[in-house]
Design an enzyme around this catalytic site. Structure first.
Site, mmCIF file in Angstrom:
data_model
loop_
_atom_site.group_PDB
_atom_site.id
_atom_site.type_symbol
_atom_site.label_atom_id
_atom_site.label_comp_id
_atom_site.label_asym_id
_atom_site.label_seq_id
_atom_site.Cartn_x
_atom_site.Cartn_y
_atom_site.Cartn_z
ATOM 1 N N GLU A 115 10.199 2.175 10.222
ATOM 2 C CA GLU A 115 11.178 3.477 9.796
ATOM 3 C C GLU A 115 10.361 4.606 10.013
ATOM 4 O OE1 GLU A 115 12.578 5.971 8.823
ATOM 5 O OE2 GLU A 115 13.501 5.500 6.887
ATOM 6 N N GLU B 85 10.460 16.666 14.038
ATOM 7 C CA GLU B 85 10.953 16.500 12.655
ATOM 8 C C GLU B 85 9.939 17.542 11.983
ATOM 9 O OE1 GLU B 85 9.659 13.020 10.785
ATOM 10 O OE2 GLU B 85 11.768 12.798 9.983
ATOM 11 N N CYS C 224 13.942 11.132 5.523
ATOM 12 C CA CYS C 224 13.913 10.898 6.861
ATOM 13 C C CYS C 224 15.299 11.270 7.445
ATOM 14 C CB CYS C 224 13.598 9.735 6.988
ATOM 15 S SG CYS C 224 14.283 8.231 6.019
ATOM 16 N N LYS D 152 0.984 -1.149 0.018
ATOM 17 C CA LYS D 152 -0.057 -0.025 -0.094
ATOM 18 C C LYS D 152 0.775 1.449 0.158
ATOM 19 C CE LYS D 152 -1.733 2.834 2.932
ATOM 20 N NZ LYS D 152 -1.537 3.985 1.717
HETATM 21 O O1 TXE Z 1 2.685 10.344 6.959
HETATM 22 P P1 TXE Z 1 1.943 8.953 7.018
HETATM 23 P P2 TXE Z 1 2.308 11.760 6.593
HETATM 24 C C1 TXE Z 1 6.931 11.696 8.756
HETATM 25 C C2 TXE Z 1 7.073 13.534 8.533
HETATM 26 C C3 TXE Z 1 5.728 13.792 7.931
HETATM 27 C C4 TXE Z 1 4.717 13.002 8.931
HETATM 28 C C5 TXE Z 1 3.427 12.893 8.492
HETATM 29 O O2 TXE Z 1 7.398 13.892 9.751
HETATM 30 O O3 TXE Z 1 5.578 15.127 8.533
HETATM 31 O O4 TXE Z 1 5.358 11.647 8.960
HETATM 32 O O5 TXE Z 1 3.349 12.671 6.943
HETATM 33 C C6 TXE Z 1 -0.086 5.311 5.556
HETATM 34 N N1 TXE Z 1 -2.704 2.579 9.171
HETATM 35 N N2 TXE Z 1 7.383 11.234 7.578
HETATM 36 O O6 TXE Z 1 0.975 12.051 7.229
HETATM 37 O O7 TXE Z 1 0.495 9.278 7.646
HETATM 38 C C7 TXE Z 1 -0.276 6.581 4.380
HETATM 39 O O8 TXE Z 1 -1.343 6.115 3.846
HETATM 40 C C8 TXE Z 1 -1.778 2.324 8.296
HETATM 41 C C9 TXE Z 1 8.672 10.409 7.640
HETATM 42 O O9 TXE Z 1 2.208 11.761 5.112
HETATM 43 O O10 TXE Z 1 2.674 8.264 8.310
HETATM 44 C C10 TXE Z 1 1.405 6.120 3.846
HETATM 45 O O11 TXE Z 1 0.962 5.082 2.952
HETATM 46 N N3 TXE Z 1 -1.134 3.281 7.367
HETATM 47 C C11 TXE Z 1 8.746 9.317 6.713
HETATM 48 C C12 TXE Z 1 2.159 6.026 5.037
HETATM 49 O O12 TXE Z 1 1.233 5.443 6.220
HETATM 50 C C13 TXE Z 1 -1.400 4.455 7.400
HETATM 51 C C14 TXE Z 1 8.115 9.497 5.171
HETATM 52 C C15 TXE Z 1 2.864 7.175 5.532
HETATM 53 O O13 TXE Z 1 2.070 8.184 5.883
HETATM 54 C C16 TXE Z 1 -2.250 4.935 8.077
HETATM 55 C C17 TXE Z 1 6.812 10.496 5.245
HETATM 56 C C18 TXE Z 1 -2.991 4.035 9.579
HETATM 57 N N4 TXE Z 1 -3.535 4.324 10.349
HETATM 58 C C19 TXE Z 1 6.408 11.166 6.448
HETATM 59 N N5 TXE Z 1 -2.356 6.301 8.235
HETATM 60 C C20 TXE Z 1 9.937 8.447 6.586
HETATM 61 N N6 TXE Z 1 10.348 7.992 7.580
HETATM 62 O O14 TXE Z 1 10.667 8.791 5.507
HETATM 63 C C21 TXE Z 1 -1.730 6.408 7.138
HETATM 64 N N7 TXE Z 1 -0.946 5.472 6.673
#
Ligand code: TXE
Length: 485
Positions: free
Chosen positions: A248, A379, A282, A173
């Site tokens: 991660e 972050e 990240c 996903k």
């Molecule tokens: O990420 P989300 P968001 C960090 C960064 C950013 C913050 C939020 O600080 O500002 O996260 O970003 C899926 N159950 N990173 O809101 O929500 C979602 O659909 C299962 C760091 O965009 O964490 C997507 O596929 N899955 C990071 C994935 O989670 C769920 C990179 C990531 O989205 C879910 C991106 C749920 N309940 C953001 N809710 C890195 N580590 O590199 C959402 N998702």
């Protein structure tokens, strides 16, 4: 064409839902994709479960599974430019960067294709000639792979390649914001011979299908890359059935500059550390920690160069970095900066939402920071860097470790002994000495503390998808005599 891939067939969403995909560089909708709901997620899990339980996939030799990965890499390479363009449009990143990402993805596929066959179990010497004891590795089972929007194809490959090498089946996903290259990747896997049901793709929002994917008792493992708060939700949801979880979750990564560093190299790389992909990395070097004696001149030049960074859209080859992923994310970054300033940080450049289309945000530098400030601890995932200073090596180490994250960090010095001492003392999963950002698929990637659980890449990246089984064979069975006859 339909965009969900379930049990070997491309299908539309059960309820006909679609999502508009927006190019962050100009805010325009440029395509629509099918948007899965819980019923589609469940169908994908069922397909992966029965493909795994039927047993034929795990019987396929690891060399054949590796060959599928190799062929997939070749197919992506043939269409590298198409993949790069799709990645650029979805993420808003420059085409130049997208090309690097696609090439990295191909390298990763080839690495796991080669690594798989080298992973054998081991026999154990029990000291008893009648006992044969061996440890063997077997696939974990059905893996749910949830990926973010900053490196869409690369993050998918980091999970799918070891899953296939291990003999797992999976449901991928990707982020709902950036689905294009995951769709293309799935097609390449199918063209390379991935059998029906082994790999399934659902597109959709975490809020609507995340819970179905992470809580299902038919899923054995969840590998997730994304934000810390979402990671906590994923872990809690997976806990109900004691699933294996790999996470991660980002970082707040220190970049330590000693006065005896090659300062031109340190300065140039400090810019890349934080402003590459507009900080949406990240491992971004979002905490610049500079030795007091050079702090003034270093910072002056750092600010001058940051101000000159050219922002531009995907296909603007002269641009140096691109847009943020969405308006919501840009607002979050801006609020982060405002909060930092309200807590006493000094804004040296950036910090304003520019006029015009697209979700651009300028390189932003916050000086005079201390560790208790939220802008130092949390972050932003944007082009925002905080500046702290130190006078001793111990102080530099203490500052760099004063974070609840632990993903990556760097140290710049020409004193080899000092660089090793600092590298050993830092509580982060990757340490660069006199460099920032490079990684290789052969070396593990992941975080200490709240940056995550487990590792991607390297041999441990494959181990995440394997269970160790001990087989103990008594070739000369006899009564134990523990209890009477
Ligand atoms: O990420 P989300 P968001 C960090 C960064 C950013 C913050 C939020 O600080 O500002 O996260 O970003 C899926 N159950 N990173 O809101 O929500 C979602 O659909 C299962 C760091 O965009 O964490 C997507 O596929 N899955 C990071 C994935 O989670 C769920 C990179 C990531 O989205 C879910 C991106 C749920 N309940 C953001 N809710 C890195 N580590 O590199 C959402 N998702």
């Amino acid at each position: 064409m339909t965009d969900l891939h379930i049990n070997g067939v491309w299908v539309a969403a059960h309820d006909g839902a679609e999502r508009e995909i927006i190019c962050p560089a100009d805010g325009t909708v440029f395509k629509k994709v099918d948007e899965a709901g819980p019923a589609d997620a469940q169908a994908a899990i069922d397909a992966a479960r029965s493909a795994f339980d039927s047993g034929w996939w795990t019987q396929i030799s690891v060399i054949q599974r590796g060959a599928i990965l190799e062929r997939t890499g070749d197919l992506i390479e043939e269409r590298l430019e198409e993949f790069a363009q799709a990645e650029s449009m979805d993420t808003g990143k420059r085409i130049v960067e997208a090309r690097y990402d696609i090439a990295d993805s191909i390298r990763c596929l080839r690495y796991f294709a080669q690594l798989g066959p080298t992973f054998s179990g081991r026999s154990v010497d029990t000291g008893d000639s009648h006992i044969q004891s061996r440890v063997q590795y077997e696939p974990v089972g059905v893996a749910v792979l949830i990926t973010p929007w900053n490196y869409p194809l690369l993050q998918a490959v980091w999970k799918v390649a070891p899953a296939i090498a291990a003999g797992c089946t999976f449901v991928l996903k990707p982020s709902e914001l950036t689905p294009s290259t995951s769709i293309m990747f799935m097609q390449a896997l199918v063209d390379a011979g991935l059998p029906p049901g082994v790999g399934n793709l659902v597109l959709g929002a975490g809020a609507s299908i995340g819970e179905t994917l992470t809580s299902s008792s038919k899923v054995d493992m969840v590998s997730f890359t994304g934000g810390l708060e979402t990671g906590k939700r994923v872990m809690a949801s997976a806990a109900a059935t004691i699933k294996k979880v790999a996470l991660e979750l980002g970082g707040k990564n220190p970049n330590i500059i000693f006065a005896d560093a090659d300062l031109e190299a340190a300065l140039d790389n400090a810019l890349t550390a934080i402003f590459l992909h507009s900080g949406q990395v990240c491992s971004a070097g979002s905490r610049l920690i500079v030795e007091q004696s050079i702090h003034h001149s270093f910072l002056q030049e750092f600010v001058e160069r940051a101000k000159k960074i050219r922002l531009g859209g995907p296909f603007d080859e002269s641009a140096e970095t691109g847009a943020l992923i969405s308006e919501a994310h840009r607002n979050k970054v801006h609020t982060f900066v405002e909060k930092g300033v309200s807590e006493g940080a000094e804004l040296l450049c950036g910090g304003e939402i520019p006029e015009g289309p697209g979700y651009f945000y300028p390189p932003t530098i916050l000086a005079n920071c201390t560790t208790h400030m939220s802008c130092v601890q949390d972050e932003s995932f944007g082009p925002v860097v905080t500046i702290e200073t130190f006078t001793t090596e111990e102080q530099a180490i203490a500052l760099a470790n004063d974070t609840y994250y632990g993903l990556a960090g760097a140290v710049w010095t020409q004193d080899a002994g000092k660089s090793q001492r600092v590298a050993n003392a830092l509580r982060h999963g990757t340490i660069w000495i006199n460099d920032f950002h490079p990684y290789v698929p052969q070396a593990e990637w992941g975080g200490f503390k709240q940056s995550g659980i487990g590792r991607e890449l390297g041999p441990n990246g494959l181990l995440e998808y394997l269970e160790a089984k001990h087989v103990y064979h008594n070739t000369s069975p006899a009564p134990s005599g523990w209890f009477g006859a």
